[in-house]
Design a protein around this motif. Structure first.
Motif, short mmCIF file in Angstrom:
data_model
loop_
_atom_site.label_atom_id
_atom_site.label_comp_id
_atom_site.label_asym_id
_atom_site.label_seq_id
_atom_site.Cartn_x
_atom_site.Cartn_y
_atom_site.Cartn_z
N ARG A 1 0.78 -1.23 0.00
CA ARG A 1 0.00 0.00 0.00
C ARG A 1 0.82 1.29 0.00
NH1 ARG A 1 -2.75 -3.81 1.72
NH2 ARG A 1 -3.27 -4.43 3.77
N GLY A 2 2.14 1.16 -0.11
CA GLY A 2 2.99 2.35 -0.06
C GLY A 2 3.04 3.10 -1.37
N ASP A 3 3.78 4.17 -1.34
CA ASP A 3 3.96 4.98 -2.53
C ASP A 3 4.92 4.31 -3.50
OD1 ASP A 3 2.33 7.01 -1.50
OD2 ASP A 3 4.03 7.96 -0.47
N PRO A 4 4.74 4.55 -4.81
CA PRO A 4 5.70 4.04 -5.78
C PRO A 4 7.06 4.69 -5.55
CG PRO A 4 3.79 5.07 -6.86
CD PRO A 4 3.66 5.30 -5.40
N PRO A 5 8.14 4.09 -5.86
CA PRO A 5 8.24 2.83 -6.59
C PRO A 5 8.16 1.58 -5.71
CG PRO A 5 10.43 3.75 -6.32
CD PRO A 5 9.45 4.73 -5.70
N LEU A 6 8.26 1.71 -4.40
CA LEU A 6 8.18 0.51 -3.55
C LEU A 6 6.78 -0.08 -3.62
CD1 LEU A 6 9.83 -1.30 -1.68
CD2 LEU A 6 9.18 0.18 0.22
N GLY A 7 5.79 0.77 -3.53
CA GLY A 7 4.40 0.33 -3.60
C GLY A 7 3.92 0.29 -5.04
N PRO A 8 2.66 -0.07 -5.24
CA PRO A 8 2.08 -0.16 -6.59
C PRO A 8 2.19 1.15 -7.36
CG PRO A 8 0.60 -1.09 -4.94
CD PRO A 8 1.70 -0.41 -4.18
N GLY A 9 2.28 1.02 -8.69
CA GLY A 9 2.26 2.19 -9.55
C GLY A 9 3.52 2.42 -10.35
N ALA A 10 4.56 1.70 -10.08
CA ALA A 10 5.81 1.84 -10.84
C ALA A 10 6.01 0.59 -11.70
CB ALA A 10 7.00 2.01 -9.89
N SER A 11 6.97 0.65 -12.60
CA SER A 11 7.27 -0.50 -13.46
C SER A 11 7.83 -1.64 -12.60
CB SER A 11 8.30 -0.11 -14.52
OG SER A 11 9.57 0.06 -13.91
N PRO A 12 7.72 -2.90 -13.08
CA PRO A 12 8.26 -4.03 -12.31
C PRO A 12 9.75 -3.86 -11.97
CG PRO A 12 6.84 -4.86 -14.04
CD PRO A 12 6.99 -3.36 -14.26
N GLY A 13 10.55 -3.38 -12.91
CA GLY A 13 11.98 -3.19 -12.65
C GLY A 13 12.23 -2.15 -11.57
N GLU A 14 11.50 -1.03 -11.63
CA GLU A 14 11.65 0.02 -10.61
C GLU A 14 11.18 -0.47 -9.24
OE1 GLU A 14 13.14 2.92 -10.55
OE2 GLU A 14 13.69 2.90 -12.66
N ARG A 15 10.10 -1.25 -9.23
CA ARG A 15 9.60 -1.78 -7.95
C ARG A 15 10.60 -2.78 -7.36
NH1 ARG A 15 3.76 -3.56 -7.01
NH2 ARG A 15 4.44 -3.05 -4.90
N LEU A 16 11.19 -3.61 -8.22
CA LEU A 16 12.20 -4.56 -7.72
C LEU A 16 13.42 -3.81 -7.20
CD1 LEU A 16 13.11 -7.46 -7.20
CD2 LEU A 16 13.98 -7.51 -9.56
N ALA A 17 13.85 -2.78 -7.90
CA ALA A 17 14.99 -1.99 -7.45
C ALA A 17 14.70 -1.35 -6.10
CB ALA A 17 15.34 -0.92 -8.49
N ALA A 18 13.49 -0.83 -5.92
CA ALA A 18 13.10 -0.22 -4.64
C ALA A 18 13.03 -1.28 -3.54
CB ALA A 18 11.76 0.49 -4.78
N PHE A 19 12.54 -2.47 -3.88
CA PHE A 19 12.51 -3.58 -2.92
C PHE A 19 13.93 -3.96 -2.51
CE2 PHE A 19 12.67 -8.29 -2.48
CZ PHE A 19 12.05 -8.39 -1.25
N TYR A 20 14.82 -4.07 -3.47
CA TYR A 20 16.22 -4.37 -3.16
C TYR A 20 16.79 -3.32 -2.20
CZ TYR A 20 17.10 -8.10 -6.67
OH TYR A 20 17.13 -9.27 -7.37
N ALA A 21 16.54 -2.05 -2.49
CA ALA A 21 17.07 -0.98 -1.63
C ALA A 21 16.51 -1.11 -0.22
CB ALA A 21 16.73 0.38 -2.23
N ALA A 22 15.23 -1.40 -0.11
CA ALA A 22 14.61 -1.56 1.21
C ALA A 22 15.18 -2.77 1.94
CB ALA A 22 13.10 -1.68 1.07
N MET A 23 15.43 -3.85 1.22
CA MET A 23 15.98 -5.06 1.85
C MET A 23 17.43 -4.86 2.26
SD MET A 23 13.70 -7.34 2.33
CE MET A 23 14.68 -8.81 2.64
N VAL A 24 18.21 -4.15 1.46
CA VAL A 24 19.60 -3.86 1.86
C VAL A 24 19.59 -3.00 3.12
CG1 VAL A 24 21.75 -2.67 1.21
CG2 VAL A 24 20.63 -4.21 -0.42
N ALA A 25 18.70 -2.03 3.18
CA ALA A 25 18.59 -1.20 4.39
C ALA A 25 18.19 -2.06 5.59
CB ALA A 25 17.58 -0.08 4.18
N LEU A 26 17.26 -3.01 5.39
CA LEU A 26 16.87 -3.92 6.47
C LEU A 26 18.05 -4.77 6.91
CD1 LEU A 26 13.98 -5.11 7.79
CD2 LEU A 26 14.74 -7.06 6.46
N LEU A 27 18.79 -5.30 5.95
CA LEU A 27 19.97 -6.11 6.27
C LEU A 27 21.04 -5.28 6.96
CD1 LEU A 27 20.22 -8.30 3.06
CD2 LEU A 27 19.77 -9.13 5.38
N GLU A 28 21.20 -4.06 6.51
CA GLU A 28 22.22 -3.19 7.12
C GLU A 28 21.93 -2.98 8.61
OE1 GLU A 28 24.55 0.95 6.09
OE2 GLU A 28 22.66 0.53 5.10
#
Length: 182
Positions: free
Chosen positions: A74-101
């Motif tokens: 339910r979040g804002d794009p690009p993490l949430g719906p509304g962005a292209s699949p590649g942009e959403r995956l890139a945002a997911f990766y960034a969020a997961m790296v931050a979580l891992l960090e």
């Protein structure tokens, strides 16, 4: 049955104390007694809710992962719906790296080896990435989902950062992977 107010306060104190202790030193060096003392609760209160450190690590990680899951849904794009699949995956990766960090020590305690694939969070992440792969027209989104999640293994993140690779470099490389893959 809703959680009693005093139980909710104790849970919050326990999780806050454990997170602080796990961040300050290796989780293996933190005892249940340390956590009870830092939280200001009795050992019985601690053990009634959490039988061991691993259960506390799972509970802590669950809190952080739930927030990320909510952002994906339910979040804002690009993490949430509304962005292209590649942009959403890139945002997911960034969020997961931050979580891992911030929480690699917790992830490592709950998602090592084959157990990684049986956690509820992995199932959610896999479904998310599979849907993105399918939306991008991947020929085999089932296989691709696991392949695209492999770089987020906590062991790999810790190996790379221990070698001096900055999380920003990992995020940038994963962004390139996301955009080229989807």
């Amino acid at each position: 049955m809703p959680e009693r107010a005093d139980a909710a306060r104790n849970r919050a104190k326990i999780l806050a104390a454990a997170e602080e202790l796990f961040t300050a030193r290796s989780a293996a060096d933190v005892t249940m007694e340390d956590i009870a003392r830092a939280a200001g609760v009795g050992r019985g209160t601690l053990y009634r809710r959490y039988p061991d450190r691993a259960a506390i690590a799972v509970a802590l990680l669950d809190e952080h992962e739930r927030r990320l899951q909510e952002s994906l849904l339910r979040g804002d794009p690009p993490l949430g719906p509304g962005a292209s699949p590649g942009e959403r995956l890139a945002a997911f990766y960034a969020a997961m790296v931050a979580l891992l960090e911030r929480h690699a020590h917790l992830v490592l305690g709950t998602e090592v080896g084959h157990s990684r694939f049986t956690t509820g969070a992995y199932g959610f992440w896999r479904t998310h990435v599979r849907v993105l792969a399918e939306a991008a027209g991947a020929s085999d989104p089932d296989v691709l989902a696991d392949v695209l999640l492999a770089p987020l293994a906590p062991e790999l993140f810790l190996h790379q950062t221990a070698r001096g690779v900055a999380p920003e470099r990992i995020t940038a490389t994963l962004r390139e992977l996301a955009l080229r893959s989807l």
